[in-house]
Design a protein around this motif. Sequence first.
Motif, PDB file in Angstrom:
ATOM      1  N   TRP A 188       6.959 121.985  69.804  1.00  0.00           N
ATOM      2  CA  TRP A 188       6.394 122.832  68.744  1.00  0.00           C
ATOM      3  C   TRP A 188       7.485 123.528  67.935  1.00  0.00           C
ATOM      4  CZ3 TRP A 188       2.133 121.563  66.842  1.00  0.00           C
ATOM      5  CH2 TRP A 188       1.149 120.985  67.644  1.00  0.00           C
ATOM      6  N   GLY A 189       8.614 123.839  68.554  1.00  0.00           N
ATOM      7  CA  GLY A 189       9.741 124.378  67.803  1.00  0.00           C
ATOM      8  C   GLY A 189      10.231 123.383  66.763  1.00  0.00           C
ATOM      9  N   GLU A 190      10.295 122.112  67.148  1.00  0.00           N
ATOM     10  CA  GLU A 190      10.696 121.067  66.203  1.00  0.00           C
ATOM     11  C   GLU A 190       9.677 120.909  65.079  1.00  0.00           C
ATOM     12  OE1 GLU A 190      13.535 119.258  66.247  1.00  0.00           O
ATOM     13  OE2 GLU A 190      14.284 120.034  68.141  1.00  0.00           O
ATOM     14  N   VAL A 191       8.392 120.917  65.414  1.00  0.00           N
ATOM     15  CA  VAL A 191       7.336 120.749  64.400  1.00  0.00           C
ATOM     16  C   VAL A 191       7.388 121.877  63.373  1.00  0.00           C
ATOM     17  CG1 VAL A 191       4.827 120.808  64.009  1.00  0.00           C
ATOM     18  CG2 VAL A 191       5.775 119.409  65.859  1.00  0.00           C
ATOM     19  N   PHE A 192       7.396 123.124  63.848  1.00  0.00           N
ATOM     20  CA  PHE A 192       7.385 124.257  62.926  1.00  0.00           C
ATOM     21  C   PHE A 192       8.652 124.308  62.075  1.00  0.00           C
ATOM     22  CE2 PHE A 192       4.406 126.316  66.134  1.00  0.00           C
ATOM     23  CZ  PHE A 192       3.282 125.964  65.406  1.00  0.00           C
ATOM     24  N   THR A 193       9.788 124.019  62.682  1.00  0.00           N
ATOM     25  CA  THR A 193      11.032 124.046  61.921  1.00  0.00           C
ATOM     26  C   THR A 193      11.078 122.900  60.912  1.00  0.00           C
ATOM     27  OG1 THR A 193      12.132 125.043  63.824  1.00  0.00           O
ATOM     28  CG2 THR A 193      13.532 124.195  62.088  1.00  0.00           C
ATOM     29  N   LEU A 194      10.535 121.739  61.264  1.00  0.00           N
ATOM     30  CA  LEU A 194      10.474 120.631  60.310  1.00  0.00           C
ATOM     31  C   LEU A 194       9.638 121.022  59.093  1.00  0.00           C
ATOM     32  CD1 LEU A 194      11.135 117.721  59.492  1.00  0.00           C
ATOM     33  CD2 LEU A 194       9.138 116.995  60.818  1.00  0.00           C
ATOM     34  N   PHE A 195       8.491 121.641  59.318  1.00  0.00           N
ATOM     35  CA  PHE A 195       7.668 122.096  58.191  1.00  0.00           C
ATOM     36  C   PHE A 195       8.432 123.093  57.318  1.00  0.00           C
ATOM     37  CE2 PHE A 195       3.990 120.345  60.389  1.00  0.00           C
ATOM     38  CZ  PHE A 195       3.276 119.834  59.307  1.00  0.00           C
ATOM     39  N   TYR A 196       9.125 124.011  57.944  1.00  0.00           N
ATOM     40  CA  TYR A 196       9.912 125.001  57.198  1.00  0.00           C
ATOM     41  C   TYR A 196      10.986 124.315  56.350  1.00  0.00           C
ATOM     42  CZ  TYR A 196      13.464 128.574  56.386  1.00  0.00           C
ATOM     43  OH  TYR A 196      14.388 129.390  55.803  1.00  0.00           O
ATOM     44  N   VAL A 197      11.688 123.359  56.965  1.00  0.00           N
ATOM     45  CA  VAL A 197      12.765 122.678  56.260  1.00  0.00           C
ATOM     46  C   VAL A 197      12.214 121.818  55.113  1.00  0.00           C
ATOM     47  CG1 VAL A 197      14.558 120.919  56.510  1.00  0.00           C
ATOM     48  CG2 VAL A 197      14.373 122.734  58.183  1.00  0.00           C
ATOM     49  N   VAL A 198      11.087 121.159  55.325  1.00  0.00           N
ATOM     50  CA  VAL A 198      10.517 120.291  54.296  1.00  0.00           C
ATOM     51  C   VAL A 198       9.974 121.107  53.126  1.00  0.00           C
ATOM     52  CG1 VAL A 198       8.600 118.715  53.787  1.00  0.00           C
ATOM     53  CG2 VAL A 198      10.022 118.343  55.807  1.00  0.00           C
ATOM     54  N   PHE A 199       9.249 122.173  53.424  1.00  0.00           N
ATOM     55  CA  PHE A 199       8.535 122.888  52.366  1.00  0.00           C
ATOM     56  C   PHE A 199       9.251 124.112  51.810  1.00  0.00           C
ATOM     57  CE2 PHE A 199       5.134 120.683  54.709  1.00  0.00           C
ATOM     58  CZ  PHE A 199       4.704 119.872  53.676  1.00  0.00           C
ATOM     59  N   ASP A 200      10.314 124.582  52.468  1.00  0.00           N
ATOM     60  CA  ASP A 200      10.976 125.778  51.953  1.00  0.00           C
ATOM     61  C   ASP A 200      12.471 125.577  51.722  1.00  0.00           C
ATOM     62  OD1 ASP A 200      10.787 128.528  51.113  1.00  0.00           O
ATOM     63  OD2 ASP A 200      11.904 129.027  52.936  1.00  0.00           O
ATOM     64  N   LYS A 201      13.157 125.040  52.664  1.00  0.00           N
ATOM     65  CA  LYS A 201      14.620 124.897  52.581  1.00  0.00           C
ATOM     66  C   LYS A 201      15.002 123.422  52.634  1.00  0.00           C
ATOM     67  CE  LYS A 201      15.448 129.315  52.815  1.00  0.00           C
ATOM     68  NZ  LYS A 201      15.809 130.039  51.636  1.00  0.00           N
ATOM     69  N   PHE A 202      14.519 122.644  51.683  1.00  0.00           N
ATOM     70  CA  PHE A 202      14.684 121.196  51.700  1.00  0.00           C
ATOM     71  C   PHE A 202      16.130 120.801  51.957  1.00  0.00           C
ATOM     72  CE2 PHE A 202      14.881 116.903  50.093  1.00  0.00           C
ATOM     73  CZ  PHE A 202      13.712 116.381  50.596  1.00  0.00           C
ATOM     74  N   SER A 203      16.340 120.082  53.063  1.00  0.00           N
ATOM     75  CA  SER A 203      17.675 119.633  53.453  1.00  0.00           C
ATOM     76  C   SER A 203      17.527 118.300  54.183  1.00  0.00           C
ATOM     77  CB  SER A 203      18.332 120.671  54.365  1.00  0.00           C
ATOM     78  OG  SER A 203      19.474 120.143  54.964  1.00  0.00           O
ATOM     79  N   ILE A 204      18.025 117.248  53.583  1.00  0.00           N
ATOM     80  CA  ILE A 204      17.901 115.907  54.174  1.00  0.00           C
ATOM     81  C   ILE A 204      18.499 115.836  55.576  1.00  0.00           C
ATOM     82  CG2 ILE A 204      18.545 113.469  53.918  1.00  0.00           C
ATOM     83  CD1 ILE A 204      16.316 114.332  52.041  1.00  0.00           C
ATOM     84  N   PRO A 205      19.716 116.370  55.821  1.00  0.00           N
ATOM     85  CA  PRO A 205      20.250 116.278  57.195  1.00  0.00           C
ATOM     86  C   PRO A 205      19.338 116.947  58.222  1.00  0.00           C
ATOM     87  CG  PRO A 205      21.988 116.965  55.677  1.00  0.00           C
ATOM     88  CD  PRO A 205      20.698 116.972  54.912  1.00  0.00           C
ATOM     89  N   LEU A 206      18.770 118.096  57.874  1.00  0.00           N
ATOM     90  CA  LEU A 206      17.897 118.787  58.835  1.00  0.00           C
ATOM     91  C   LEU A 206      16.567 118.069  59.003  1.00  0.00           C
ATOM     92  CD1 LEU A 206      18.574 122.526  57.971  1.00  0.00           C
ATOM     93  CD2 LEU A 206      19.437 121.183  59.897  1.00  0.00           C
ATOM     94  N   ILE A 207      16.042 117.508  57.923  1.00  0.00           N
ATOM     95  CA  ILE A 207      14.786 116.750  58.035  1.00  0.00           C
ATOM     96  C   ILE A 207      14.984 115.566  58.974  1.00  0.00           C
ATOM     97  CG2 ILE A 207      13.189 115.260  56.757  1.00  0.00           C
ATOM     98  CD1 ILE A 207      13.573 117.225  54.380  1.00  0.00           C
ATOM     99  N   ILE A 208      16.080 114.855  58.817  1.00  0.00           N
ATOM    100  CA  ILE A 208      16.377 113.725  59.713  1.00  0.00           C
ATOM    101  C   ILE A 208      16.505 114.222  61.146  1.00  0.00           C
ATOM    102  CG2 ILE A 208      18.137 112.014  60.319  1.00  0.00           C
ATOM    103  CD1 ILE A 208      18.640 111.736  57.259  1.00  0.00           C
TER     104      ILE A 208
END
Length: 102
Positions: A58-78
């Motif tokens: 769940w930490g990965e899921v929530f952080t992925l949503f944050y990275v995708v929708f707020d702090k867009f960063s390809i390395p972090l999304i991957i």
Amino acid sequence: SLLVRLFFLFKNIFRRMETLGWIGSLLLAFCAAPQAVKSAKEGSSQGISPTFLWVWFWGEVFTLFYVVFDKFSIPLIINYFVNLIFISIIIWFYYKPRKFDK
């Protein structure tokens, strides 16, 4: 001039920082790979705390949503996407261990 030199200095530093970010993200993305491979080979993830697995998932899921929708960063999304794949494999073999014929 001094300002021009400082500009190029910071430009090179940020380029290196992006490289470090990519290296760190890829290393973190694949740090769960050995456990996922071990779980798949053994057909089980027994011995790993289910609380740890679910908090991690769940930490990965929530952080992925944050990275995708707020702090867009390809390395972090991957990083987070790959980690979700590996943690899903580990969770799968925790709850659905494979039975081997003896």
